[in-house]
Design a protein around this motif. Structure first.
Motif, PDB file in Angstrom:
ATOM      1  N   ILE A 375       0.690  -1.289   0.140  1.00  0.00           N
ATOM      2  CA  ILE A 375       0.128  -0.031   0.027  1.00  0.00           C
ATOM      3  C   ILE A 375       0.840   1.234   0.127  1.00  0.00           C
ATOM      4  O   ILE A 375       0.589   2.357  -0.744  1.00  0.00           O
ATOM      5  N   ARG A 376       1.975   1.299   0.809  1.00  0.00           N
ATOM      6  CA  ARG A 376       2.803   2.265   1.025  1.00  0.00           C
ATOM      7  C   ARG A 376       3.632   2.662  -0.546  1.00  0.00           C
ATOM      8  O   ARG A 376       3.602   3.758  -0.769  1.00  0.00           O
ATOM      9  N   ARG A 377       3.789   1.604  -1.051  1.00  0.00           N
ATOM     10  CA  ARG A 377       4.471   1.603  -2.340  1.00  0.00           C
ATOM     11  C   ARG A 377       3.559   2.161  -3.542  1.00  0.00           C
ATOM     12  O   ARG A 377       3.852   3.344  -4.047  1.00  0.00           O
ATOM     13  N   GLU A 378       2.349   1.831  -3.501  1.00  0.00           N
ATOM     14  CA  GLU A 378       1.282   2.302  -4.537  1.00  0.00           C
ATOM     15  C   GLU A 378       1.155   3.683  -4.064  1.00  0.00           C
ATOM     16  O   GLU A 378       0.521   4.435  -5.256  1.00  0.00           O
ATOM     17  N   VAL A 379       0.771   3.956  -2.710  1.00  0.00           N
ATOM     18  CA  VAL A 379       0.407   5.498  -2.676  1.00  0.00           C
ATOM     19  C   VAL A 379       1.628   6.313  -3.127  1.00  0.00           C
ATOM     20  O   VAL A 379       1.516   7.423  -3.683  1.00  0.00           O
ATOM     21  N   SER A 380       2.855   6.039  -2.660  1.00  0.00           N
ATOM     22  CA  SER A 380       3.954   6.801  -3.074  1.00  0.00           C
ATOM     23  C   SER A 380       4.079   6.792  -4.287  1.00  0.00           C
ATOM     24  O   SER A 380       4.353   7.953  -5.069  1.00  0.00           O
ATOM     25  N   ALA A 381       3.673   5.802  -5.395  1.00  0.00           N
ATOM     26  CA  ALA A 381       4.090   5.843  -6.742  1.00  0.00           C
ATOM     27  C   ALA A 381       3.025   6.960  -7.346  1.00  0.00           C
ATOM     28  O   ALA A 381       3.171   7.809  -8.152  1.00  0.00           O
ATOM     29  N   ALA A 387       2.584  14.254  -8.746  1.00  0.00           N
ATOM     30  CA  ALA A 387       3.281  15.458  -8.562  1.00  0.00           C
ATOM     31  C   ALA A 387       3.809  15.896 -10.322  1.00  0.00           C
ATOM     32  O   ALA A 387       3.800  16.942 -10.473  1.00  0.00           O
ATOM     33  N   ALA A 388       4.305  14.757 -10.947  1.00  0.00           N
ATOM     34  CA  ALA A 388       4.874  14.888 -12.096  1.00  0.00           C
ATOM     35  C   ALA A 388       3.703  15.525 -13.136  1.00  0.00           C
ATOM     36  O   ALA A 388       4.160  16.568 -13.790  1.00  0.00           O
ATOM     37  N   PHE A 389       2.480  14.773 -13.127  1.00  0.00           N
ATOM     38  CA  PHE A 389       1.508  15.356 -13.924  1.00  0.00           C
ATOM     39  C   PHE A 389       1.062  16.590 -13.439  1.00  0.00           C
ATOM     40  O   PHE A 389       0.495  17.411 -14.332  1.00  0.00           O
ATOM     41  N   ALA A 411      -3.575  20.842 -10.548  1.00  0.00           N
ATOM     42  CA  ALA A 411      -2.591  20.255 -10.056  1.00  0.00           C
ATOM     43  C   ALA A 411      -2.653  19.589  -8.809  1.00  0.00           C
ATOM     44  O   ALA A 411      -2.192  18.388  -8.552  1.00  0.00           O
ATOM     45  N   VAL A 412      -3.093  20.090  -7.890  1.00  0.00           N
ATOM     46  CA  VAL A 412      -3.493  19.706  -6.470  1.00  0.00           C
ATOM     47  C   VAL A 412      -4.429  18.639  -6.580  1.00  0.00           C
ATOM     48  O   VAL A 412      -4.263  17.345  -5.917  1.00  0.00           O
ATOM     49  N   ALA A 413      -5.304  18.857  -7.408  1.00  0.00           N
ATOM     50  CA  ALA A 413      -6.560  17.563  -7.482  1.00  0.00           C
ATOM     51  C   ALA A 413      -5.801  16.442  -8.153  1.00  0.00           C
ATOM     52  O   ALA A 413      -6.440  15.236  -7.704  1.00  0.00           O
ATOM     53  N   MET A 414      -5.156  16.665  -9.043  1.00  0.00           N
ATOM     54  CA  MET A 414      -4.479  15.659  -9.859  1.00  0.00           C
ATOM     55  C   MET A 414      -3.623  14.706  -8.746  1.00  0.00           C
ATOM     56  O   MET A 414      -3.507  13.489  -8.677  1.00  0.00           O
ATOM     57  N   VAL A 415      -2.749  15.359  -7.752  1.00  0.00           N
ATOM     58  CA  VAL A 415      -2.123  14.840  -6.601  1.00  0.00           C
ATOM     59  C   VAL A 415      -2.998  13.955  -5.706  1.00  0.00           C
ATOM     60  O   VAL A 415      -2.847  12.516  -5.373  1.00  0.00           O
ATOM     61  N   ILE A 416      -3.940  14.532  -5.156  1.00  0.00           N
ATOM     62  CA  ILE A 416      -4.904  13.917  -4.458  1.00  0.00           C
ATOM     63  C   ILE A 416      -5.812  12.733  -5.164  1.00  0.00           C
ATOM     64  O   ILE A 416      -5.513  11.546  -4.413  1.00  0.00           O
ATOM     65  N   ASN A 417      -5.963  12.837  -6.172  1.00  0.00           N
ATOM     66  CA  ASN A 417      -6.714  11.719  -6.899  1.00  0.00           C
ATOM     67  C   ASN A 417      -5.597  10.418  -7.127  1.00  0.00           C
ATOM     68  O   ASN A 417      -6.317   9.371  -7.051  1.00  0.00           O
ATOM     69  N   LEU A 418      -4.799  10.869  -7.616  1.00  0.00           N
ATOM     70  CA  LEU A 418      -3.633   9.653  -7.835  1.00  0.00           C
ATOM     71  C   LEU A 418      -3.199   8.893  -6.578  1.00  0.00           C
ATOM     72  O   LEU A 418      -2.974   7.849  -6.610  1.00  0.00           O
ATOM     73  N   VAL A 419      -2.952   9.647  -5.402  1.00  0.00           N
ATOM     74  CA  VAL A 419      -2.954   8.971  -4.126  1.00  0.00           C
ATOM     75  C   VAL A 419      -3.814   8.084  -3.653  1.00  0.00           C
ATOM     76  O   VAL A 419      -3.718   7.028  -3.387  1.00  0.00           O
ATOM     77  N   ILE A 420      -5.167   8.770  -3.846  1.00  0.00           N
ATOM     78  CA  ILE A 420      -6.291   7.985  -3.564  1.00  0.00           C
ATOM     79  C   ILE A 420      -6.599   6.700  -4.397  1.00  0.00           C
ATOM     80  O   ILE A 420      -6.888   5.463  -4.029  1.00  0.00           O
TER      81      ILE A 420
END
Length: 468
Positions: A375-381, A387-389, A411-420
């Protein structure tokens, strides 16, 4: 460029040359269709006879029902057990209806008992199943009927009764003499099973070691270390996993008292592994595991409709989130343009994590011991990719709409959604498995719902806070 061959070309060429090219290619399939239209039985024979049973099964599956029936009428070779065992279930049922009881009986006699069990358990026509049982020898009929009493998808259904055994106290010479003196050996076998006086398997010897040792060598001295047994009630997916995990070639099946019942061979284990993998792939797409290209239209609709309905409900939930920000979208029309990007990126990222997680659960690589690490790996990825996108989309928002804050919002929405997405892609399949629901079947709809709802809410919510 080689010119396409005709039926006459294939019929007049030397047999060995035809056999070298005996594969089901599009040219051969076209020629078979033409021969059927011309009702040319000799051309049909010339085209089909060199083919392997598996290729003939593929050919039958690629023909429509009418031409398939005509092919059976024109072809003098007839359906044998090998072809039947390779056919898709729907096509097999159809072909069995076209064959006479005598033809079915002749074909089934060539099959091992495990293949007969597989054939009968998938038949919808009980009278046809009874006819198949009646065509078997008494010993084979009893073996098949007993196998059918075991739970579906169990080792008892998967095993074959044809087993080569030898007492554990024999030596190599006695075992070889026994094999040479046996009138009917299984068509294929890899081990001689060693048993004690109570018919309990205690080990096995490979044919290679048996033939390579001196006659005086005790069988117990050349036993394989990989020996293990399975109970008849063990799930077949557990058996297939063990074959893959421990590199087994064959393994005995025992009853509750550890007495030998039969044997499972690697070809059956590989078939189950393939079926499990195929089932996971289909279910990840919301498709029933029993669906194939040979299914009728109504059957396809009936299997797909429930999951399309589930997807409709999830889409409505996402739309309800959007509706809460209707005034924001009305005031800043650019949000409507950029909204799908956030949801799409989250959905794709979630599907990637989901696919890895479901496969890892199926192969038992994902367990409680490494769950949090994964889970930590996937969330970190997800955070790093987000962040890149985010940088890219911030630039797009600035250049496209001339608004730095709009770029910051997406940008912030992208980071939040990819983490989730990373969290949901692993967490949801694990939770579903814990509550007894097939993660391959149900995870996709839940993960898509989460990424859509979170993506829209984060993007539109941030826009409401920062841009108005």
């Amino acid at each position: 460029m080689t010119e396409p061959q005709t039926e006459a070309d294939l019929a007049t060429r030397p047999e060995e040359e035809v056999e070298e090219e005996a594969a089901l290619d599009q040219n051969r399939l076209r020629l078979v269709r033409e021969a059927i239209e011309d009702e040319d039985a000799s051309a049909v024979d010339a085209l089909i006879e060199p083919l392997h049973g598996a290729d003939i099964a593929d050919l039958l599956e690629q023909l429509d029902e009418g031409p398939r029936r005509e092919l059976l009428r024109l072809w003098s070779g007839g359906i044998d057990g090998e072809i039947l065992s390779e056919l898709d279930e729907g096509v097999r049922e159809e072909i069995l209806r076209e064959l006479s009881s005598e033809d079915v009986a002749e074909a089934v006699r060539e099959l091992e008992t495990d293949d007969v069990v597989d054939l009968i358990e998938n038949l919808e026509d009980e009278s046809r199943a009874d006819a198949i049982l009646a065509s078997l020898t008494d010993s084979d009929r009893v073996a098949v009927q007993q196998a059918l009493t075991y739970p579906e998808y169990s080792a008892g259904r998967l095993m074959q009764r044809e087993v080569v055994i030898a007492p554990s106290f024999w030596n190599v010479g006695q075992a070889i003499d026994h094999l040479r003196g046996t009138e009917e050996l299984p068509e294929q076998f890899y081990h001689v099973i060693l048993t004690d006086p109570r018919m309990r398997p205690v080990g096995y010897v490979t044919l290679g070691k048996l033939l390579g040792a001196t006659r005086e060598t005790p069988l117990s001295e050349i036993e394989e270390e990989s020996f293990r047994t399975f109970e008849a009630t063990d799930p077949e997916k557990d058996v297939a996993y063990a074959f893959n995990q421990y590199h087994l070639i064959s393994a005995p099946v025992v009853d509750a008292d550890d007495r030998l019942l039969g044997i499972i061979t690697i070809d059956d284990a590989i078939r189950i592994l393939d079926e499990e993998a195929e089932e996971d792939i289909l279910r990840l797409a919301g498709v029933d595991a029993e669906e194939s290209l040979s299914n009728r239209t109504f059957g396809v609709v009936r299997r797909r409709f429930p999951w399309l309905a589930v997807n409709l409900v999830t889409a409505i939930l996402a739309s309800m989130v959007i509706s809460q920000f209707e005034s924001v979208i009305t005031e800043i029309v650019a949000l409507a343009v950029l909204m799908p990007i956030v949801a799409s990126m989250g959905g794709n990222a979630g599907t990637q994590s989901l696919t890895v997680a479901v496969r890892a659960l199926a192969t038992r690589d994902l367990t409680g011991a490494n769950l949090w690490r994964v889970i930590r790996r996937e969330v970190s990825a997800g955070a790093i990719n987000g962040a890149a996108f985010a940088v890219i989309m911030a630039g797009v928002g600035l250049v496209w709409f001339g608004s730095p804050m709009l770029g910051a919002v997406i940008a912030v929405a992208m980071v939040i959604n990819l983490v989730i997405a990373g969290l949901a892609g692993v967490g949801i399949p694990v939770i579903l498995e814990r509550v007894g629901v097939d993660p391959a079947l149900a995870s996709g709809a839940f993960v898509t719902t989460v990424t859509d709802v979170v993506g829209f809410f984060a993007f539109l919510g941030l826009a409401a806070l920062w841009l108005l």
